[in-house]
Design an enzyme around this catalytic site. Sequence first.
Site, PDB file in Angstrom:
ATOM      1  N   GLU A 137       0.865  -1.180   0.000  1.00 48.16           N
ATOM      2  CA  GLU A 137       0.000   0.000   0.000  1.00 48.16           C
ATOM      3  C   GLU A 137       0.908   1.239   0.000  1.00 48.16           C
ATOM      4  OE1 GLU A 137      -3.426   0.015   0.009  1.00 48.16           O
ATOM      5  OE2 GLU A 137      -3.336  -2.156  -0.190  1.00 48.16           O
ATOM      6  N   ASP A 158      -5.213  -6.537   7.060  1.00 45.52           N
ATOM      7  CA  ASP A 158      -5.758  -7.123   5.833  1.00 45.52           C
ATOM      8  C   ASP A 158      -5.846  -8.651   5.960  1.00 45.52           C
ATOM      9  OD1 ASP A 158      -6.337  -7.127   2.846  1.00 45.52           O
ATOM     10  OD2 ASP A 158      -4.467  -8.272   2.880  1.00 45.52           O
ATOM     11  N   LYS A 198      -9.268 -11.290   6.263  1.00 44.48           N
ATOM     12  CA  LYS A 198      -9.490 -12.516   5.492  1.00 44.48           C
ATOM     13  C   LYS A 198      -9.719 -13.714   6.419  1.00 44.48           C
ATOM     14  CE  LYS A 198      -6.844 -10.661   1.644  1.00 44.48           C
ATOM     15  NZ  LYS A 198      -5.454 -10.441   1.159  1.00 44.48           N
TER      16      LYS A 198
END
Lengths: 358, 358
Positions: free
Chosen positions: B205, B216, B220
């Site tokens: 990022e 992140d 998930k």
Amino acid sequence: MSNLYLAVIGVGGVGTAFLSQLAALPAACRPTLVFLSRSSKQLYSQNYSAVSAADLQSSTSKLLSIPDLTQYLSSAPGKAIVVDNTSNQDVANAYPAFLRSGISVVTPNKKAFSGTLQLWTDIFSAVEQSNGKALVYHESSIGAGLPVISTLKDLIATGDRVTKISGVFSGTMSFLFNSFAPADGSGNAKWSQIVAQAKEAGYTEPDPRDDLNGLDVARKLTILARLAGLKVDGPESFPVQSLIPKALESAGSSDEFMKRLPEFDGEMEQYKEDAVKQGKVVRYVGNVDVPKGEVKVGLEFVEKGTPIASLRGSDNLIMFYTERYGANPLVIQGAGAGGDVTAMGVTGDLIKVVERLR
Amino acid sequence: MSNLYLAVIGVGGVGTAFLSQLAALPAACRPTLVFLSRSSKQLYSQNYSAVSAADLQSSTSKLLSIPDLTQYLSSAPGKAIVVDNTSNQDVANAYPAFLRSGISVVTPNKKAFSGTLQLWTDIFSAVEQSNGKALVYHESSIGAGLPVISTLKDLIATGDRVTKISGVFSGTMSFLFNSFAPADGSGNAKWSQIVAQAKEAGYTEPDPRDDLNGLDVARKLTILARLAGLKVDGPESFPVQSLIPKALESAGSSDEFMKRLPEFDGEMEQYKEDAVKQGKVVRYVGNVDVPKGEVKVGLEFVEKGTPIASLRGSDNLIMFYTERYGANPLVIQGAGAGGDVTAMGVTGDLIKVVERLR
């Protein structure tokens, strides 16, 4: 949901596991089982009410021919689905007729998709002409329950270009080579000893030549190549390396073959050593090169540290090289044989067909 | 086919790739695009005729609020589908309303499925109550186009018991550790150099802390754990190891952070050396232990020769351990980020939704 009717052909290892998975499905995605058959027994209800698998053995139903079955199912008061858990060519040959009569097909049977190109074309044009009313799903025809066919279909349907498909497509071959020539160099048994050990453990067909001839892998490659758009005539139309020594091709019984196999250990030992000299390992690999239109199956020397060289046990491994995925393929790996995981692919397909038909 | 109407929200990297894949679909599985939006532009047709993506930039349409959009789509002369290509929480929060109005949702947006447990419950109970009329598909919320969510759903739907899910779920983390501590021992760059290199190549990022904080990956894992049946409150409800040194958590700008990161190279070097002493490599791994109800994300020492240790580039790798698959997991591996492969997951889902709705 609108009523759906189910016929199950074949109650062997896969069929039995499938029936037990079917029984455990929530009622909402479980069609009514109205027909069940094994080699010489059939059980069905004239009025399309549910039958119980437990009653098959004692059934005295008159045997329906395949045309009779087609007629019976297409007259059901709702859409019908055939689950073919056999590996029978005659049943496979009936798929176009089933589909043209609006009957969907779910199956692990490779014969339908790796037989003549005509049969393949007949099946898929019947699906196309049905306009979504008759479907065919066959995930378990390659790699049992591993998501191989669904993934390949998704890649293509979304517009990716598959350039190469490569991998280890036989649990038996995987076990034999992972044992004979493991990547860490620890293997020291003779080839014939490994084959004998695999046979005893039930990892091979009763006659190991049925694995060693490579035909099972060639059938799978035929299916993959056709899904990728190649017009492959069949598993005999491309190079397939048989691991049966020429002199033993007609060696008589399986026992006779196993007794003489040690005479040919030197040949396999040579492959193993040649691979080691290149810092590689020998594996039995299938390849589809899509742009070149080439399919081949046989021994390859594989770089250590790659997914194929690192395989363990009897796992299958399938690599899809595509334009979108670039240099690193999309890889799927895991058990590619066994009643439960094969049935899982069948049950998963059945759920998808039910979701689409209802 | 019965008419289907499509609204696409978000035209960034994934959205643009999706629109080009959409345009290439055969007409039979392509719904009519009637609404398209980016941050401050919208394009739609009052009478549900097709709009062209090329006209979005010059559109002067009055902006519809999300309730307006829901109203607009539920009044369409056929079923409607929203494709949400944003990572916006507000759009995610609208999914239950879309679904309750009979509008299906296809999305790579993780926020809807890794946010509050209430939002998750609202989404899936709306799907259930719709009785097959409103569907939600979100394959690309984990591993982009890799068949991760579909496989997990198939395992569970067919009655397998998932015991453990483990893997590398971030392309950025994969690249960082495959470069920092490759299994062949060849890595000799400092951690901060690797991070800088990844940042320059666009693999992180804009602010690398948004990768290094592990959020992140935690999102998930939240999704996977919930699909596997665990009632996980959210990505902050289980242990997540941040790779941002404590002292740099509030280091100001991204540049400031990168400048000071080398001060902390010793810490990562220590992990790497400790792993090597055990003959292993250090990797950033996510784990769901289903029977124990435990989820965790962080550094682990991984045996060489295993699939995780052998990963290359920025590949993701997901292992499903289940009762049926036994000791050897079902493994899926490949690129888990990028516009084209993420869009592929979205397009693949859209095709499935179209097949089920028509």
